[in-house]
Design an enzyme around this catalytic site. Sequence first.
Site, PDB file in Angstrom:
ATOM      1  N   ASP A 121       8.590   3.285  -0.617  1.00 52.79           N
ATOM      2  CA  ASP A 121       8.185   4.381  -1.501  1.00 52.79           C
ATOM      3  C   ASP A 121       8.932   5.671  -1.147  1.00 52.79           C
ATOM      4  O   ASP A 121       8.592   6.748  -1.632  1.00 52.79           O
ATOM      5  CB  ASP A 121       6.664   4.606  -1.454  1.00 52.79           C
ATOM      6  CG  ASP A 121       6.194   5.046  -0.074  1.00 52.79           C
ATOM      7  OD1 ASP A 121       7.011   5.071   0.876  1.00 52.79           O
ATOM      8  OD2 ASP A 121       4.995   5.364   0.063  1.00 52.79           O
ATOM      9  N   ASP A 178      -0.938  20.754  19.261  1.00 50.13           N
ATOM     10  CA  ASP A 178      -0.219  21.661  18.377  1.00 50.13           C
ATOM     11  C   ASP A 178      -0.747  23.092  18.538  1.00 50.13           C
ATOM     12  O   ASP A 178      -1.957  23.300  18.627  1.00 50.13           O
ATOM     13  CB  ASP A 178      -0.460  21.186  16.936  1.00 50.13           C
ATOM     14  CG  ASP A 178       0.338  21.984  15.924  1.00 50.13           C
ATOM     15  OD1 ASP A 178       1.564  21.797  15.888  1.00 50.13           O
ATOM     16  OD2 ASP A 178      -0.254  22.788  15.179  1.00 50.13           O
ATOM     17  N   ASP A 200       6.629   5.335   7.437  1.00 49.62           N
ATOM     18  CA  ASP A 200       5.249   4.905   7.633  1.00 49.62           C
ATOM     19  C   ASP A 200       5.111   4.054   8.888  1.00 49.62           C
ATOM     20  O   ASP A 200       6.098   3.763   9.566  1.00 49.62           O
ATOM     21  CB  ASP A 200       4.768   4.128   6.393  1.00 49.62           C
ATOM     22  CG  ASP A 200       5.771   3.050   5.988  1.00 49.62           C
ATOM     23  OD1 ASP A 200       6.223   2.309   6.877  1.00 49.62           O
ATOM     24  OD2 ASP A 200       6.134   2.985   4.782  1.00 49.62           O
ATOM     25  N   ASN A 216       7.480   0.286   3.160  1.00 49.47           N
ATOM     26  CA  ASN A 216       6.938  -0.268   1.915  1.00 49.47           C
ATOM     27  C   ASN A 216       7.653   0.287   0.679  1.00 49.47           C
ATOM     28  O   ASN A 216       7.095   0.288  -0.422  1.00 49.47           O
ATOM     29  CB  ASN A 216       5.427  -0.019   1.819  1.00 49.47           C
ATOM     30  CG  ASN A 216       5.108   1.465   1.660  1.00 49.47           C
ATOM     31  OD1 ASN A 216       5.985   2.316   1.870  1.00 49.47           O
ATOM     32  ND2 ASN A 216       3.890   1.773   1.274  1.00 49.47           N
ATOM     33  N   GLU A 236       1.830  22.590  23.016  1.00 45.97           N
ATOM     34  CA  GLU A 236       2.914  23.364  22.409  1.00 45.97           C
ATOM     35  C   GLU A 236       2.644  24.797  22.856  1.00 45.97           C
ATOM     36  O   GLU A 236       1.935  25.552  22.200  1.00 45.97           O
ATOM     37  CB  GLU A 236       2.874  23.237  20.881  1.00 45.97           C
ATOM     38  CG  GLU A 236       4.080  23.891  20.243  1.00 45.97           C
ATOM     39  CD  GLU A 236       3.962  24.067  18.734  1.00 45.97           C
ATOM     40  OE1 GLU A 236       4.993  24.217  18.085  1.00 45.97           O
ATOM     41  OE2 GLU A 236       2.836  24.071  18.201  1.00 45.97           O
ATOM     42  N   ASP A 277      10.923   3.793   6.390  1.00 46.34           N
ATOM     43  CA  ASP A 277      10.031   3.432   5.287  1.00 46.34           C
ATOM     44  C   ASP A 277       9.836   1.916   5.289  1.00 46.34           C
ATOM     45  O   ASP A 277      10.800   1.164   5.183  1.00 46.34           O
ATOM     46  CB  ASP A 277      10.670   3.909   3.973  1.00 46.34           C
ATOM     47  CG  ASP A 277       9.823   3.571   2.757  1.00 46.34           C
ATOM     48  OD1 ASP A 277       8.658   3.179   2.946  1.00 46.34           O
ATOM     49  OD2 ASP A 277      10.339   3.725   1.628  1.00 46.34           O
TER      50      ASP A 277
HETATM   51  C1  GLC Z   1       3.469  23.634  15.243  1.00 49.68           C
HETATM   52  C2  GLC Z   1       4.081  22.417  14.599  1.00 49.68           C
HETATM   53  C3  GLC Z   1       4.660  22.832  13.294  1.00 49.68           C
HETATM   54  C4  GLC Z   1       3.541  23.362  12.429  1.00 49.68           C
HETATM   55  C5  GLC Z   1       2.751  24.462  13.139  1.00 49.68           C
HETATM   56  C6  GLC Z   1       1.445  24.711  12.477  1.00 49.68           C
HETATM   57  O1  GLC Z   1       4.403  24.624  15.493  1.00 49.68           O
HETATM   58  O2  GLC Z   1       4.996  21.817  15.460  1.00 49.68           O
HETATM   59  O3  GLC Z   1       5.359  21.787  12.668  1.00 49.68           O
HETATM   60  O4  GLC Z   1       4.066  23.866  11.255  1.00 49.68           O
HETATM   61  O5  GLC Z   1       2.439  24.120  14.460  1.00 49.68           O
HETATM   62  O6  GLC Z   1       0.551  23.659  12.704  1.00 49.68           O
HETATM   63 CA    CA Z   2       6.506   4.212   2.948  1.00 47.57          CA
END
Ligand code: GLC
Ligand code: CA
Length: 581
Positions: free
Chosen positions: A54, A228, A58, A52, A282, A50
């Site tokens: 919060d 993804d 980031d 900043n 993935e 972090d």
């Molecule tokens: C992939 C990501 C996971 C996400 C899913 C849906 O498995 O790594 O974090 O929840 O896709 O986008």
């Molecule tokens: Ca932050």
Amino acid sequence: MTGLDMSRRSLFPLAVGFWASASASARAQSRAPWWKSSVFYEIYPRSFQDGNSDGIGDFIGMKDRLEYLAELGVNAIWVAACFDSPNVDNGYDVRDYRKIMPDFGTMEDFDAFLAGAKQLGIRVILDMVFNHTSDQHPWFMESRSSRNNRYRNFYHWHDGKNGGPPTNWQTQFGGAAWTLDQKTGQYYLHSFEAQQPDLNWENPEVRAELYAILKFWASKGVAGFRFDAITFIAKPEKLYDLTPEEIPARKTFADHGDRLSFYLKDMYEHVFKNTELYSVGENWGVNRDEYARITDSRNKELSSGFRFDFQIKDNVDAWRKGTFHLSDLRAFNRDNSFDDHPTTWPVVWLEDHDYSRSVSRYGSQLPEYRDRSAKLLATMMLSLRGTPFIYQGQEIGMTNFPFRSIDQFDDVFAHNEWRLQVESGRISSREMLANLAATTRDNARTPMQWNEGANAGFSAVKPWMPVNPNFRTINGSRESSDPGSVLSFYRKMIRTRKQFPVLIHGTYKDISPDGSQIYAYIREDSTNRALVVLNFSDNEKTFPLPEGQKVKRVIASNMDRKQIEGSAIRMQAWESIVVII
Ligand code: GLC
Ligand code: CA
């Protein structure tokens, strides 16, 4: 040819064949794309640093930690989902693909981070969530507004069947994969949550939009993309129902065949061709042959990909803790070395933001061996063929979190499962909790442990997820100054991998003794033969060297061994060693 090669040739005429082939393989390696010899590091921005105050990680924080990563020796970073999102699934539901998530900062913060990484010779790849968008994305808002909206065909809309959804498909997070949208009376498809509607890749306009997004980020100087849920993008040509047996297993309804290849080739052609951009998928749910097809460099689809065949073995039904068997790990590593597929390049990983911590899963449960077993896992990861991806915190040996009640979980999946299994009375809360605690991906999402200070140095204020109470012993600052720490070992092992390309490119041969907790393999190229021996047990074991072989040199050891005499290695509990023989 270099002067050195010339003089060696004339001095040792008999060795000409050897030097010629060694330099040929060196040449082949130097022509290899940059990502083959890179060590990647995944950052989960929300939990890294972090900047900043919060309570949320980031880009300012990430930039501040670049030196740490350079010192670790990684040369590429995968930044997990970081675009504007309503955060139903922590950024994996994107509302705007050209905007940084405000929680993580501004575009200027991102640019500064990218420039800082570049200065240190670190490349950055971004997470592209292209199977679905958020339901708050303007495309979907338009799409759902009427049946003849020009964005209608950006998603998968179908009429229901017999008063219910079009098919009985289930999402990956549990529950029906179709949601009825009252306004237009049709159902839309979602492989994950209802707030994550699946895009229709069959529509060329969708693909054109996605390619433009990739080019936008590539022109900023990012080095590639992690895709993804990429194996979900192609849907079956016709709707059909799963059999009752397939439903609890949540079998994916995605099509891993021709349509997937068609989309990937199309994307390659439009975005990746004649560039050095890296693409890593993935690659969930594909079998080995499909993986090999999708990532075969001759097919021009994806550069590489993550496989899950091993990870899911001890994560049954995505929540139940299975038993870890070394034989499964060995079988997977043999399979994943792709020695029989020189044009396929694997990814090597033990952790990411979706799995619990590797030392808690595969390492020793005895406190005295915890660090040693974390180093053993590092030895393995960094001595296999493929591109290693280290997940934040893995390099300091972070462990699972002691979850005690369901309110401590953040993950949407954990809460869904609780509703489906516990509230329906199928599974007792005790059983569910014990299993979730061991398997939940929240284990990977607790804040990075930087030092012994307040909130482990992650933030000046209370973090969005609790810090693991073990941060006083497991943290970056303490380990950085301790030459015997897990962190120092990762640094050494990354250096060793770079110094001995045989660990990157060599062939792989498992020579483990049958039925033992000793895992041993040989990596070999025309220059070197490296032997890796790993003792996955709390007991001492003797490993006999292959017939007639002697250890020439120890190149890595989690027990600081300098040399090995004789024809056998006496391996301590959880000892790991890499030697040249
Ligand atoms: C992939 C990501 C996971 C996400 C899913 C849906 O498995 O790594 O974090 O929840 O896709 O986008
Ligand atoms: Ca932050």
